[in-house]
Design a protein around this motif. Structure first.
Motif, PDB file in Angstrom:
ATOM      1  N   ALA A  38      25.373  13.014  33.638  1.00 10.40           N
ATOM      2  CA  ALA A  38      25.805  11.639  33.892  1.00 10.40           C
ATOM      3  C   ALA A  38      24.687  10.654  33.553  1.00 10.40           C
ATOM      4  O   ALA A  38      23.504  10.996  33.575  1.00 10.40           O
ATOM      5  CB  ALA A  38      26.207  11.488  35.356  1.00 10.40           C
ATOM      6  N   LEU A  39      25.094   9.431  33.254  1.00 12.32           N
ATOM      7  CA  LEU A  39      24.142   8.375  32.912  1.00 12.32           C
ATOM      8  C   LEU A  39      23.124   8.167  34.035  1.00 12.32           C
ATOM      9  O   LEU A  39      21.937   7.970  33.787  1.00 12.32           O
ATOM     10  CB  LEU A  39      24.885   7.073  32.615  1.00 12.32           C
ATOM     11  N   LYS A  40      23.589   8.239  35.280  1.00 11.88           N
ATOM     12  CA  LYS A  40      22.703   8.065  36.430  1.00 11.88           C
ATOM     13  C   LYS A  40      21.587   9.105  36.410  1.00 11.88           C
ATOM     14  O   LYS A  40      20.414   8.784  36.611  1.00 11.88           O
ATOM     15  CB  LYS A  40      23.507   8.183  37.722  1.00 11.88           C
ATOM     16  N   GLN A  41      21.935  10.360  36.142  1.00 10.99           N
ATOM     17  CA  GLN A  41      20.939  11.437  36.099  1.00 10.99           C
ATOM     18  C   GLN A  41      19.958  11.242  34.952  1.00 10.99           C
ATOM     19  O   GLN A  41      18.768  11.487  35.097  1.00 10.99           O
ATOM     20  CB  GLN A  41      21.627  12.794  35.975  1.00 10.99           C
ATOM     21  N   VAL A  42      20.462  10.797  33.814  1.00  8.75           N
ATOM     22  CA  VAL A  42      19.599  10.560  32.662  1.00  8.75           C
ATOM     23  C   VAL A  42      18.588   9.454  32.971  1.00  8.75           C
ATOM     24  O   VAL A  42      17.388   9.606  32.722  1.00  8.75           O
ATOM     25  CB  VAL A  42      20.433  10.199  31.405  1.00  8.75           C
ATOM     26  N   LEU A  43      19.065   8.354  33.529  1.00  8.87           N
ATOM     27  CA  LEU A  43      18.174   7.235  33.845  1.00  8.87           C
ATOM     28  C   LEU A  43      17.139   7.607  34.903  1.00  8.87           C
ATOM     29  O   LEU A  43      15.965   7.246  34.802  1.00  8.87           O
ATOM     30  CB  LEU A  43      18.982   6.024  34.287  1.00  8.87           C
ATOM     31  N   LEU A  44      17.558   8.357  35.918  1.00  9.16           N
ATOM     32  CA  LEU A  44      16.614   8.810  36.939  1.00  9.16           C
ATOM     33  C   LEU A  44      15.573   9.759  36.343  1.00  9.16           C
ATOM     34  O   LEU A  44      14.390   9.683  36.678  1.00  9.16           O
ATOM     35  CB  LEU A  44      17.351   9.485  38.093  1.00  9.16           C
ATOM     36  N   MET A  69      14.910  -1.071  40.269  1.00 10.71           N
ATOM     37  CA  MET A  69      15.580  -0.241  39.269  1.00 10.71           C
ATOM     38  C   MET A  69      16.272   0.949  39.925  1.00 10.71           C
ATOM     39  O   MET A  69      17.411   1.278  39.570  1.00 10.71           O
ATOM     40  CB  MET A  69      14.570   0.222  38.211  1.00 10.71           C
ATOM     41  N   LEU A  70      15.599   1.598  40.866  1.00  6.48           N
ATOM     42  CA  LEU A  70      16.223   2.714  41.586  1.00  6.48           C
ATOM     43  C   LEU A  70      17.474   2.260  42.319  1.00  6.48           C
ATOM     44  O   LEU A  70      18.503   2.943  42.290  1.00  6.48           O
ATOM     45  CB  LEU A  70      15.238   3.330  42.576  1.00  6.48           C
ATOM     46  N   TYR A  71      17.394   1.112  42.979  1.00 10.75           N
ATOM     47  CA  TYR A  71      18.551   0.568  43.678  1.00 10.75           C
ATOM     48  C   TYR A  71      19.707   0.355  42.702  1.00 10.75           C
ATOM     49  O   TYR A  71      20.846   0.727  42.987  1.00 10.75           O
ATOM     50  CB  TYR A  71      18.184  -0.739  44.382  1.00 10.75           C
ATOM     51  N   LEU A  72      19.414  -0.265  41.569  1.00  6.41           N
ATOM     52  CA  LEU A  72      20.472  -0.531  40.585  1.00  6.41           C
ATOM     53  C   LEU A  72      21.079   0.762  40.046  1.00  6.41           C
ATOM     54  O   LEU A  72      22.291   0.871  39.890  1.00  6.41           O
ATOM     55  CB  LEU A  72      19.920  -1.384  39.441  1.00  6.41           C
ATOM     56  N   ILE A  73      20.234   1.735  39.759  1.00  3.57           N
ATOM     57  CA  ILE A  73      20.731   3.011  39.230  1.00  3.57           C
ATOM     58  C   ILE A  73      21.598   3.715  40.268  1.00  3.57           C
ATOM     59  O   ILE A  73      22.682   4.206  39.952  1.00  3.57           O
ATOM     60  CB  ILE A  73      19.570   3.911  38.789  1.00  3.57           C
ATOM     61  N   LEU A  74      21.133   3.762  41.494  1.00  3.17           N
ATOM     62  CA  LEU A  74      21.823   4.536  42.518  1.00  3.17           C
ATOM     63  C   LEU A  74      23.070   3.856  43.067  1.00  3.17           C
ATOM     64  O   LEU A  74      24.004   4.542  43.509  1.00  3.17           O
ATOM     65  CB  LEU A  74      20.870   4.855  43.678  1.00  3.17           C
ATOM     66  N   THR A  75      23.121   2.530  43.035  1.00  3.22           N
ATOM     67  CA  THR A  75      24.268   1.846  43.632  1.00  3.22           C
ATOM     68  C   THR A  75      25.257   1.299  42.621  1.00  3.22           C
ATOM     69  O   THR A  75      26.443   1.204  42.919  1.00  3.22           O
ATOM     70  CB  THR A  75      23.813   0.696  44.550  1.00  3.22           C
ATOM     71  N   LYS A  76      24.801   0.927  41.467  1.00  8.06           N
ATOM     72  CA  LYS A  76      25.675   0.236  40.513  1.00  8.06           C
ATOM     73  C   LYS A  76      26.311   1.163  39.481  1.00  8.06           C
ATOM     74  O   LYS A  76      27.274   0.779  38.828  1.00  8.06           O
ATOM     75  CB  LYS A  76      24.909  -0.883  39.787  1.00  8.06           C
ATOM     76  N   LEU A  77      25.743   2.345  39.306  1.00  2.61           N
ATOM     77  CA  LEU A  77      26.301   3.281  38.341  1.00  2.61           C
ATOM     78  C   LEU A  77      27.136   4.335  39.044  1.00  2.61           C
ATOM     79  O   LEU A  77      26.721   4.886  40.066  1.00  2.61           O
ATOM     80  CB  LEU A  77      25.198   3.965  37.533  1.00  2.61           C
ATOM     81  N   SER A  78      28.301   4.619  38.506  1.00  3.67           N
ATOM     82  CA  SER A  78      29.127   5.679  39.072  1.00  3.67           C
ATOM     83  C   SER A  78      28.741   7.009  38.448  1.00  3.67           C
ATOM     84  O   SER A  78      28.145   7.072  37.371  1.00  3.67           O
ATOM     85  CB  SER A  78      30.596   5.390  38.820  1.00  3.67           C
ATOM     86  N   ASP A  79      29.053   8.077  39.136  1.00  6.75           N
ATOM     87  CA  ASP A  79      28.706   9.418  38.619  1.00  6.75           C
ATOM     88  C   ASP A  79      29.556   9.825  37.462  1.00  6.75           C
ATOM     89  O   ASP A  79      30.565   9.528  37.147  1.00  6.75           O
ATOM     90  CB  ASP A  79      28.852  10.460  39.736  1.00  6.75           C
TER      91      ASP A  79
END
Length: 93
Positions: A2-8, A83-93
């Motif tokens: 997922a995009l979230k995992q890639v960004l993290l 950035m962590l907040y945006l990644i974790l809250t704004k992106l869906s899995d």
């Protein structure tokens, strides 16, 4: 993946690279070799490397007396948290 995992993952790897840059610069300072410029270290810090830079300062006891590094570490940590907040809250899995 997922995009979230890639960004993290990218954020984690970047911060590890910044931590290594601080360690390398400290190693070069001890050996009296050509150093990484302060401008480069500060730029890495502000470009999503706040956690790695802060850890690098503490772990390697590097650049800890310079106020502008401390300020950039704080700003870098704030940017990383946003950035962590945006990644974790704004992106869906």
């Amino acid at each position: 993946m997922a995009l979230k995992q890639v960004l993290l993952s990218v954020l984690l790897v970047w911060n590890l690279l910044v931590l290594c840059a601080y360690g390398l610069d400290k190693h070069k300072a001890i050996r009296h070799r050509q150093r990484i410029s302060e401008k480069t270290l500060l730029l890495q810090t502000l470009l999503l490397g706040g956690l790695g830079a802060s850890l690098g300062g503490v772990v390697f006891r590097h650049k800890i007396k310079k106020w502008y590094f401390k300020l950039c570490w704080l700003l870098g940590l704030i940017i990383d948290c946003i950035m962590l907040y945006l990644i974790l809250t704004k992106l869906s899995d």
